[in-house]
Design an enzyme around this catalytic site. Structure first.
Site, short mmCIF file in Angstrom:
data_model
loop_
_atom_site.label_atom_id
_atom_site.label_comp_id
_atom_site.label_asym_id
_atom_site.label_seq_id
_atom_site.Cartn_x
_atom_site.Cartn_y
_atom_site.Cartn_z
N ARG A 46 -7.05 -0.63 -5.49
CA ARG A 46 -6.39 -1.71 -4.75
C ARG A 46 -7.36 -2.82 -4.37
O ARG A 46 -6.96 -3.98 -4.23
CB ARG A 46 -5.72 -1.14 -3.50
CG ARG A 46 -4.76 -2.13 -2.82
CD ARG A 46 -4.03 -1.48 -1.68
NE ARG A 46 -3.01 -2.33 -1.09
CZ ARG A 46 -2.98 -2.68 0.19
NH1 ARG A 46 -3.92 -2.25 1.02
NH2 ARG A 46 -2.02 -3.45 0.64
N ILE A 72 0.08 -8.67 -0.49
CA ILE A 72 0.07 -7.49 -1.34
C ILE A 72 0.74 -6.40 -0.52
O ILE A 72 0.46 -6.21 0.66
CB ILE A 72 -1.37 -7.10 -1.74
CG1 ILE A 72 -1.36 -5.87 -2.66
CG2 ILE A 72 -2.25 -6.88 -0.54
CD1 ILE A 72 -2.74 -5.51 -3.21
N SER A 73 1.68 -5.68 -1.12
CA SER A 73 2.51 -4.74 -0.38
C SER A 73 1.73 -3.53 0.12
O SER A 73 0.68 -3.16 -0.41
CB SER A 73 3.67 -4.26 -1.26
OG SER A 73 4.55 -5.31 -1.56
N GLN A 74 2.29 -2.90 1.14
CA GLN A 74 1.78 -1.65 1.68
C GLN A 74 1.77 -0.59 0.58
O GLN A 74 2.77 -0.40 -0.11
CB GLN A 74 2.67 -1.21 2.84
CG GLN A 74 2.33 0.12 3.45
CD GLN A 74 3.38 0.56 4.46
OE1 GLN A 74 4.31 -0.20 4.77
NE2 GLN A 74 3.24 1.77 4.98
N PRO A 75 0.66 0.12 0.38
CA PRO A 75 0.59 1.09 -0.71
C PRO A 75 1.69 2.15 -0.69
O PRO A 75 2.22 2.52 -1.75
CB PRO A 75 -0.79 1.72 -0.53
CG PRO A 75 -1.61 0.61 0.07
CD PRO A 75 -0.67 -0.09 1.01
#
Length: 228
Positions: A46, A72-75
């Protein structure tokens, strides 16, 4: 961050994703994410998708800014949305909202082809360069309005939408194959949003299932026509 500490942080993030999946399982129906999805998450660094000054924060289970008022989205959400579409090796998947390219990179390791649409030209160019540089040649990034999908590459086995829309864009439902699945956050920018799973059966009938409260940046561009 040293290589050892980086790996420790990465491993801790993956463990956190597993724990989050378990805690939300009653709502999502996915208390355990598939081994294939977790392997794909483990294969994508990431920190390669965030700015240099945010490298240490890349291992937090949280969204991060990528410029242009996007994130960037939450994993965990990336892993969950990926698992919900049940990706198969021969699938062709449409992603709406390329952003940094992180979600597309995860999908690339799981399916045959990813067509990804990004409305912000600068982000589309950077993501395309980053993904090509990582050797992910089965991802094709297009600078276009996500409300219209990408008809030229469809129909699709699955669709992942990484920005919230007040309603589900009809064009995306049309581009979903029979027996296909779409996952999309639905709701207003500053109001209640819900992660919705859209399923189309073999006869083309569509069902929608609300799963989990979420918070996404809005799907920008031309507004979709409201459904009757």
């Amino acid at each position: 961050m040293s290589t050892h500490h980086r790996q420790q942080a990465f491993d801790a993030l993956l463990d956190h994703i597993r724990a989050e999946a378990l805690s939300c399982g009653a709502y999502t129906g996915r208390p355990t994410l598939s081994d294939r999805v977790m392997q794909a998450m483990a294969a994508v660094p990431r920190d390669a998708f965030v700015d240099p000054d945010l490298q240490d924060e890349a291992w937090l289970d949280a969204p991060l800014p990528i410029g242009h008022q996007q994130t960037i989205s939450q994993p965990f959400i990336v892993a969950l949305m990926t698992d919900l579409i049940d990706p198969q090796p021969d699938d062709v998947v449409l992603e709406i909202g390329t952003g940094s390219g992180y979600q597309a990179a995860v999908l690339a390791g799981l399916v045959k082809q990813v067509q990804s649409v990004e409305v912000i030209g600068a982000l589309a160019r950077m993501a395309a360069q980053r993904l090509q540089g990582m050797g992910l040649h089965n991802v094709h990034v297009h600078h276009s309005d996500g409300h219209s999908g990408w008809p030229a590459g469809g129909p699709y086995d699955a669709i992942v939408v990484t920005a919230a829309s007040p309603v589900i864009p009809p064009a995306l439902v049309e581009q979903l194959k029979p027996a296909g699945r779409m996952v999309i956050p639905v709701g207003p920018q500053h109001g209640r949003q819900e992660l919705v799973l859209v399923s189309k059966d073999a006869q083309g009938q569509v069902t929608e299932s609300g799963l989990l409260p979420v918070a996404f940046v809005p799907l920008t561009g031309g507004a979709p026509a409201l459904r009757a």
